[in-house]
Design a protein around this motif. Structure first.
Motif, PDB file in Angstrom:
ATOM      1  N   LEU A   5      26.845  -7.706  14.467  1.00  0.00           N
ATOM      2  CA  LEU A   5      27.321  -8.989  13.917  1.00  0.00           C
ATOM      3  C   LEU A   5      27.575  -8.867  12.415  1.00  0.00           C
ATOM      4  O   LEU A   5      28.548  -9.415  11.885  1.00  0.00           O
ATOM      5  N   PHE A   6      26.697  -8.143  11.742  1.00  0.00           N
ATOM      6  CA  PHE A   6      26.886  -7.890  10.296  1.00  0.00           C
ATOM      7  C   PHE A   6      28.227  -7.171  10.101  1.00  0.00           C
ATOM      8  O   PHE A   6      29.021  -7.514   9.209  1.00  0.00           O
ATOM      9  N   ALA A   7      28.511  -6.188  10.953  1.00  0.00           N
ATOM     10  CA  ALA A   7      29.764  -5.421  10.815  1.00  0.00           C
ATOM     11  C   ALA A   7      30.982  -6.327  11.025  1.00  0.00           C
ATOM     12  O   ALA A   7      31.977  -6.215  10.301  1.00  0.00           O
TER      13      ALA A   7
ATOM     14  N   ASP B 165       0.832  -1.194   0.000  1.00  0.00           N
ATOM     15  CA  ASP B 165       0.000   0.000   0.000  1.00  0.00           C
ATOM     16  C   ASP B 165       0.876   1.256   0.000  1.00  0.00           C
ATOM     17  O   ASP B 165       1.581   1.544   0.973  1.00  0.00           O
ATOM     18  N   LYS B 166       0.832   2.014  -1.075  1.00  0.00           N
ATOM     19  CA  LYS B 166       1.708   3.185  -1.208  1.00  0.00           C
ATOM     20  C   LYS B 166       1.296   4.326  -0.284  1.00  0.00           C
ATOM     21  O   LYS B 166       2.017   5.322  -0.168  1.00  0.00           O
ATOM     22  N   LYS B 167       0.120   4.166   0.375  1.00  0.00           N
ATOM     23  CA  LYS B 167      -0.321   5.268   1.262  1.00  0.00           C
ATOM     24  C   LYS B 167       0.493   5.281   2.553  1.00  0.00           C
ATOM     25  O   LYS B 167       0.506   6.261   3.278  1.00  0.00           O
TER      26      LYS B 167
ATOM     27  N   ILE C 136       5.293   1.505   5.013  1.00  0.00           N
ATOM     28  CA  ILE C 136       5.684   0.152   5.431  1.00  0.00           C
ATOM     29  C   ILE C 136       6.267  -0.607   4.241  1.00  0.00           C
ATOM     30  O   ILE C 136       5.731  -0.560   3.129  1.00  0.00           O
ATOM     31  N   ARG C 137       7.385  -1.294   4.474  1.00  0.00           N
ATOM     32  CA  ARG C 137       7.976  -2.157   3.440  1.00  0.00           C
ATOM     33  C   ARG C 137       8.098  -3.567   3.998  1.00  0.00           C
ATOM     34  O   ARG C 137       8.142  -3.746   5.220  1.00  0.00           O
ATOM     35  N   LEU C 138       8.167  -4.517   3.125  1.00  0.00           N
ATOM     36  CA  LEU C 138       8.439  -5.877   3.568  1.00  0.00           C
ATOM     37  C   LEU C 138       9.950  -5.948   3.795  1.00  0.00           C
ATOM     38  O   LEU C 138      10.725  -6.073   2.832  1.00  0.00           O
ATOM     39  N   MET C 139      10.353  -5.796   5.045  1.00  0.00           N
ATOM     40  CA  MET C 139      11.783  -5.706   5.338  1.00  0.00           C
ATOM     41  C   MET C 139      12.464  -7.030   5.020  1.00  0.00           C
ATOM     42  O   MET C 139      11.900  -8.101   5.255  1.00  0.00           O
ATOM     43  N   GLY C 140      13.688  -6.938   4.482  1.00  0.00           N
ATOM     44  CA  GLY C 140      14.394  -8.157   4.080  1.00  0.00           C
ATOM     45  C   GLY C 140      14.022  -8.585   2.670  1.00  0.00           C
ATOM     46  O   GLY C 140      14.438  -9.652   2.221  1.00  0.00           O
ATOM     47  N   PHE C 141      13.259  -7.744   1.978  1.00  0.00           N
ATOM     48  CA  PHE C 141      12.905  -8.009   0.591  1.00  0.00           C
ATOM     49  C   PHE C 141      13.429  -6.879  -0.286  1.00  0.00           C
ATOM     50  O   PHE C 141      13.373  -5.715   0.104  1.00  0.00           O
ATOM     51  N   GLY C 142      13.885  -7.240  -1.475  1.00  0.00           N
ATOM     52  CA  GLY C 142      14.353  -6.225  -2.413  1.00  0.00           C
ATOM     53  C   GLY C 142      15.845  -6.000  -2.280  1.00  0.00           C
ATOM     54  O   GLY C 142      16.432  -6.206  -1.213  1.00  0.00           O
TER      55      GLY C 142
END
Ligand code: ACO
Length: 421
Positions: free
Chosen positions: A383-385, A294-296, A299-305
């Motif tokens: 941990l990523f770092a 929903d572009k309104k 919110i994004r599906l985190m971990g996607f894209g």
């Protein structure tokens, strides 16, 4: 015959060489564009801009391919030794036993930080974000080990790189202990890299923590899968800072800050927060996916894209398999994994995600594994770092040895007020 690109500007034709990489990637070398034509290129977000030639990591986002120095990422699953892979990335060949022992010896013997450095931790509030503390403490290494601020030869560089890879673990663990008001646990010279980190995180005085071998294997693999990803935001930052001849510690501290953002390394925290909130609020994965489309709202599906991957991120594929195997072997049932699997299934079959080529990225599954090991969510990006550090060092070193490198200095198209006379 060498390929040439022709550009016609205001009726005049100009020629520019085409550079082809070893995997067939093509680039137009426009380094003389401005001097020849008076024009610059405009490429916000650098989606079409090659900033360097590099021999470290290759990605093919359309095919979902990732190689470290020619070796497909999948092959590292069978040898999960983060230190060996880190050395390989930095120096370009697998270490022989002598090189490996020498490097490991420095890692073991230089794991402690100067006792005075510990005082810096007490200057931070307990609630300080761990990435802020980590970046500050990496910069502080330049104050306590100034002999490494100028590196004149390969031996000095290796000494500095090993200290950095070793000490980041200690600094990360102390950051965590400080946030809980727990006593700092010194590194144990008898433990290998990952076990030693878990020991500093979770042991109590006179009560050593026994890490599960499955957890050690999983963490080694997580770190390896994060070790490099060519010219991403944080690595480009390290290169940019290093291009001014800033020292290795300062350049990597800048990388930590770039990694912190939620669109980059910080996404691994956001993924778990998203899964927790879906679980806590009894949302269905379908409802959440609908919100993410929903572009309104923002919110994004985190971990996607992913900017590069328009197909499966090969690291996510591996981590999905490892997280399922690992949780099963440890006898852990995590409802968040079930939610993640369902979100993935819905998104991969939804036209919104299909049309935009949005697939799970490395952050989608890494948090599930880190959680199972007992790493608190606010330490995920730290941990990523730790994992990305060998990649940053490899790029800094490659750039530092390149005689053609110039200070990174992009241009702009000015759109402000014209000169007022
Ligand atoms: N959920 C919903 N929609 C998305 C998502 C997502 N996760 N990612 C992209 N989109 C949509 C955008 O809204 C946009 O739609 P539009 O064309 O209708 O406007 C389209 O897909 C393209 O997205 P951009 O943001 O332009 O793509 P970009 O390449 O600039 O960004 C990024 C890539 C930052 C990774 C993005 O996909 C994102 O925000 N993902 C979530 C955060 C994340 O997981 N980051 C970790 C990346 S991996 C790493 O850094 C280690």
């Amino acid at each position: 015959m060498d390929k040439i690109a022709r550009i016609i500007l205001e009726g005049v034709e100009y020629e520019f060489p085409v550079v082809v990489g070893t995997e067939g990637e093509k680039a137009i070398d426009i380094s003389t564009l401005r001097s020849k034509t008076g024009h610059i290129t405009l490429d916000p977000g650098f989606g079409n801009t090659g900033s360097c030639r590099s021999a470290i990591t290759f990605t093919d986002g359309e095919k979902g391919i990732l190689h470290y120095r020619g070796i497909p990422i999948e092959l590292f699953e069978s040898i999960p030794n983060f230190v060996r892979v880190g050395w390989f990335l930095i120096f370009g060949r697998m270490p022989d036993e002598e090189s490996y022992s020498r490097f490991s010896y420095i890692l073991t013997n230089k794991a402690n930080i100067d006792e005075d450095m510990k005082n810096h931790f007490s200057g931070f509030p307990k609630s300080a974000p761990p990435m802020a503390v980590l970046s500050a403490m990496l910069s502080t290494l330049s104050c306590f080990y100034p002999e490494f601020n100028e590196l004149d030869n390969r031996e000095e560089f290796e000494q500095a790189a090993a200290r950095l890879i070793s000490k980041i673990r200690t600094l990360a663990a102390y950051t965590y202990r400080r946030s809980l008001g727990l006593p700092y646990i010194y590194p144990d010279p008898n433990l290998p890299y990952v076990s030693n980190f878990l020991h500093m995180m979770f042991s109590q005085p006179y009560q050593p923590y026994q890490a599960d071998p499955i957890a050690i294997e999983a963490l080694n693999l997580v770190l390896i899968l994060h070790a490099d990803h060519e010219q991403n935001c944080s690595t480009s930052t390290v290169r940019m800072v290093g291009s001014s001849k800033a020292n290795l510690f300062a350049s990597c501290a800048a990388g930590v800050n770039a990694l912190w953002g939620s669109l980059h390394g910080g996404a691994n925290v956001k993924v778990i927060e998203m899964l927790e909130s879906i679980h806590a609020n009894n949302l269905t994965p379908e409802q959440y996916v609908a919100q993410a489309k929903d572009k309104k709202n923002s919110i994004r599906l985190m971990g996607f894209g992913h900017r590069v991957y328009k197909n499966f991120d090969p690291r996510a594929k591996l981590l999905k398999r490892v997280s399922e195997r690992f949780l099963k072997q440890m006898g852990i049932k995590d409802p968040l994994l079930d939610i993640a699997l369902r979100l993935e299934e819905i998104a991969l079959n939804d036209p919104y995600f299909i049309e935009r080529n949005l697939y799970p990225n490395v952050d989608f599954y890494s948090g599930i594994i880190l959680r199972a090991i007992g790493i608190p969510t606010n330490m995920f990006t730290v941990l990523f770092a730790i994992g990305r550090l060998p990649g940053w060092i490899a790029h800094w070193y490659e750039q530092n040895g390149d005689p053609d490198v110039r200070i990174a200095r992009p241009r702009q198209v000015y759109i402000g007020t014209p000169r007022q006379s």
